[in-house]
Structure formats: C-alpha cells, structure tokens
Write a protein that holds these residues in place. Structure first.
Motif, short mmCIF file in Angstrom:
data_model
loop_
_atom_site.label_atom_id
_atom_site.label_comp_id
_atom_site.label_asym_id
_atom_site.label_seq_id
_atom_site.Cartn_x
_atom_site.Cartn_y
_atom_site.Cartn_z
N TYR A 204 -45.90 46.93 38.38
CA TYR A 204 -46.74 47.58 37.37
C TYR A 204 -45.91 48.57 36.55
O TYR A 204 -46.05 48.64 35.32
CB TYR A 204 -47.92 48.29 38.03
CG TYR A 204 -48.77 49.07 37.06
CD1 TYR A 204 -49.63 48.41 36.18
CD2 TYR A 204 -48.69 50.47 37.01
CE1 TYR A 204 -50.40 49.13 35.27
CE2 TYR A 204 -49.45 51.19 36.11
CZ TYR A 204 -50.31 50.51 35.24
OH TYR A 204 -51.06 51.22 34.34
N GLU A 207 -43.82 46.73 34.08
CA GLU A 207 -44.64 46.24 32.98
C GLU A 207 -44.94 47.35 31.98
O GLU A 207 -44.87 47.16 30.76
CB GLU A 207 -45.94 45.65 33.53
CG GLU A 207 -46.84 45.05 32.46
CD GLU A 207 -48.16 44.55 33.03
OE1 GLU A 207 -49.05 44.20 32.23
OE2 GLU A 207 -48.31 44.52 34.27
N GLN A 210 -41.88 48.00 29.98
CA GLN A 210 -41.69 46.96 28.96
C GLN A 210 -42.59 47.20 27.75
O GLN A 210 -42.17 47.04 26.59
CB GLN A 210 -41.98 45.58 29.57
CG GLN A 210 -40.99 45.14 30.65
CD GLN A 210 -39.67 44.68 30.06
OE1 GLN A 210 -39.44 44.76 28.86
NE2 GLN A 210 -38.79 44.22 30.93
N ARG A 211 -43.85 47.62 28.00
CA ARG A 211 -44.75 47.92 26.89
C ARG A 211 -44.23 49.12 26.10
O ARG A 211 -44.33 49.15 24.87
CB ARG A 211 -46.17 48.21 27.42
CG ARG A 211 -46.88 46.97 27.92
CD ARG A 211 -48.40 47.18 27.89
NE ARG A 211 -48.81 48.32 28.71
CZ ARG A 211 -49.21 48.22 29.98
NH1 ARG A 211 -49.26 47.03 30.57
NH2 ARG A 211 -49.59 49.29 30.65
#
Length: 272
Positions: A204, A207, A210-211
């Motif tokens: 998580y 992720e 990455q965003r």
C-alpha cells in the motif's frame, strides 16, 4: 800447591756473579723503557699502563669543530625543509578555502535567480558545511527547489533527506517518490536505493508513493504549460548513459573463386 785450586774456584765464582749481574741489569733496563702502544689499544697481554686506563686518543680541535658545524648545518637545513613544507601546505589549504568561499558566493547568487544547478550545489554545501555553515534545513530547502525543476541529483538528495530525516521528518513514501523520479532520469544510486526501500515498505505504501510520483509529474507539466510571469526557465539537461561500444565486425570469410566449368568440344560426325 793448595793456593791454585782456591784461586781458580774464586775466579769461576766471580765470573758467574758478573754474568748474573749483567743479566739483571739488562732486565731492569727493559722494564724501565715503556712499550709504544697505539692510542686506545691496550698493550699486548692485557697489561695496561699505570692507572689501568688507556691513554686518551689525540683529538684535532679543527676536525672536531668542522664536524660540529656540519652537524648543526644539517639540523638547520632539516628544520628549514619542515617549515617550508608546512608553509606550502598552509598556503594550499588557504587557497582551497578561498576558492570554496568564492564558489559558495556564486552558488548563492545563481540559486537566488532560480538556477537548479546552483541550487543543488548550494544544498550540497549546506549539507556538508563547505564554504557555508552546516545546516540541514537550508540544504533541504535548496535541494527541494532544485528537485522541483527536475534536477536528477537534487531529486536523489531530497529523497535521501526524507529517508534520513535531515532537514525534514523521516518519510519513506516521499523518499520513494523522489528516488523514483531520479531513477526515471537515469540516476543509478536512486535506482538501487529505491529497490531496497521498496523491501522496507508495504504494498500500500509503495502504491501511495507511485501516485505521489505521478502527481509531481503532473505538477511539472502544469508549470511548464502555464509558467509564472517573469519566471526564468532553466532546463535540467540529463545526459543519457553512453551506450557500450559495439564489437568490431568479424571479417567476412574469404571465398575461394569457383572454377569455370570445363566445356567439352562437340562431337565430330564421321565422314561418309
């Protein structure tokens, strides 16, 4: 008749006494003359002169004076060489310090104008205390400004600051995002550290990072599309990695010439 043997006996005795006296006098004469012994060398047989100490070696005052002067001169020359080496070292260090201070002034002026290269250099100087006081907060500020203009080394340094907590609170997600941006521009250290950091994070967290990376890219594109009035544009040039030289082509195998086919003469018809 009896007087002759007595006289002969007395004569013999006197002759013997004379010989003994002569030998004794010879021995006394040799003992009275001292043996000549070289200076510093004991006489043969271990016999020392009176007092038990060999005579002192004769010293030439001029020779001793010359030796002492040569020794003092050598000491002075050695001390002079040491002082000269120290003076040269101090001058070199002073020159380096002057150059660093002058370079820091140039970086400050360029960073204030928005030059990402000088902003990155100034951030490095603050992070190590080179030409300026050691200040992680100032280092973080200038690295952040340079990274926002897409300087790959500044992005890697900013990610390291977030990871180590130097100038800002520790934040692995921010560290991953900035290392990710630097890695996308070919920074090898960022590529290695990003992969190591991913092993310390949950799926998580990766992720989210990455965003966050995509958000920074969108912010950069928007800034390029709608620049602020009066803002200077500096392009952070990224040199692509030089490709490895291709191996030289192998020489083509030499072909042997194909022999021409042998032409048989046409058969001759027999005469009728």
């Amino acid at each position: 008749m009896k007087a002759k043997p007595i006289l002969a006996t007395l004569t013999t005795v006197l002759l013997v006494l004379a010989c003994l006296l002569d030998q004794t006098a010879h021995v006394w004469a040799q003992a009275a003359v001292p043996a000549v012994v070289p200076p510093g060398v004991p006489p043969p047989g271990g016999v020392l002169p009176p007092g038990g100490v060999p005579p002192p070696e004769e010293v030439d005052p001029e020779v001793e004076k010359a030796k002492a002067e040569a020794k003092n001169k050598k000491k002075e020359d050695d001390a002079r060489k040491v002082l000269e080496e120290k003076r040269k070292k101090i001058e070199e260090e002073a020159k380096k310090l002057r150059d660093i201070i002058a370079r820091a002034k140039v970086s400050k002026a360029g960073a204030a104008e928005g030059n990402p290269f000088e902003q990155y250099n100034l951030g490095v100087m603050y992070s190590y205390g080179i030409g300026v006081p050691l200040d992680y907060s100032e280092s973080f500020k200038w690295h952040h400004r340079s990274a926002k203009q897409w300087h790959p080394e500044a992005q890697y340094a900013l990610g390291s600051a977030y990871y180590l907590g130097q100038g800002a609170a520790k934040n692995k997600i921010e560290a991953y995002a900035w290392w990710n941006l630097a890695a996308s521009q070919g920074n090898k250290d960022a590529i290695v550290d990003r992969e190591k950091l991913a092993q310390e994070m949950t799926a998580y967290q990766v992720e989210v990072a990455q965003r966050l990376t995509r958000g920074y890219i969108a912010e950069k594109e928007a800034a390029e599309r709608f620049p602020k009035p009066g803002q200077k544009k500096f392009v952070a040039k990224v040199e692509p990695p030089s490709p490895e030289p291709a191996p030289p082509p192998e020489p083509a195998p030499k072909k042997e010439p194909t022999p021409a086919p042998k032409v048989e003469p046409p058969p001759v018809a027999p005469a009728e």
